[in-house]
Design an enzyme around this catalytic site. Structure first.
Site: not given
Ligand code: GRF
Length: 187
Positions: A15, A90, A92, A106, A108, A173
């Site tokens: 991401n 982590r 927060l 964030n 999710h 995402e």
């Molecule tokens: C993603 O699925 C995100 O939604 C979750 O953790 C994963 C992170 O993947 N919070 P990356 O490190 O961005 O590949």
């Protein structure tokens, strides 16, 4: 002016990569911080030309706030205005969340308010959900409960497993996060 943005990660950083590569006109990623010195995402960030910093949480032991003060100082030293969490593992404390209220985001992997916390894909399957997806939201003191900035949905298919769902949600995402983040940055 593009909003100076930092991304906090703990792992592979896909991401993070999507946020960096989206080349949005509303924000620019100037710093990546990982609480795990061995996170793959750190090297990836550097390869993409972004400053990447490891701030290991371990030496701080149970003092979560002391760790966060260090992160906060690194952000402030670089004039950061917005913070994106991207696979940052982590929890927060209210200290950090209040300092960045309204500017801390964030992603999710569920259609919140369904399935805050972990194992979202297995939980969606176990519930027999016909739809699944991901949510970009503001971070508040309650976990995965802040204002929703955007969602992407998809059908759950016959034969789906937590792994196949995770892979398809991850693709969503990568499209959703840069788009919602840019909208916030334009406000
Ligand atoms: C993603 O699925 C995100 O939604 C979750 O953790 C994963 C992170 O993947 N919070 P990356 O490190 O961005 O590949």
């Amino acid at each position: 002016m593009k909003k100076r943005t930092a991304i906090l990660i703990s792992g592979r950083g896909s991401n993070m990569r999507a946020l960096i590569e989206a080349k949005q006109d509303a924000y620019e990623i100037v710093l990546v911080v990982s609480n795990r010195p061995d996170a793959e995402g750190l090297e990836l960030a550097r390869a993409l030309g972004v400053e990447a910093l490891a701030i290991d949480h371990k030496p701080f032991g149970k003092d979560r706030e002391a760790f966060e003060r260090e992160v906060d100082a690194a952000l402030r030293a670089r004039g950061i205005e917005l913070v994106a969490l991207a696979g940052f593992m982590r929890l927060l404390t209210p200290y950090f969340v209040r300092r960045w209220q309204g500017r801390l985001v964030n992603i999710h992997p569920s259609l919140l308010p369904k399935y805050p916390g972990t194992d979202t894909h297995a939980r969606a399957l176990a519930a027999g959900d016909a739809e699944h997806g991901c949510t970009v939201h503001l971070v508040t003191e309650e976990i995965d409960a802040g204002q929703i900035l955007g969602q992407a949905r998809m059908d759950v298919l016959p034969g789906d497993t937590p792994q196949t769902l995770a892979a398809r949600v991850l693709e969503l995402e990568h499209e959703l996060y840069p788009r919602c983040f840019a909208e916030l940055a334009r406000r």
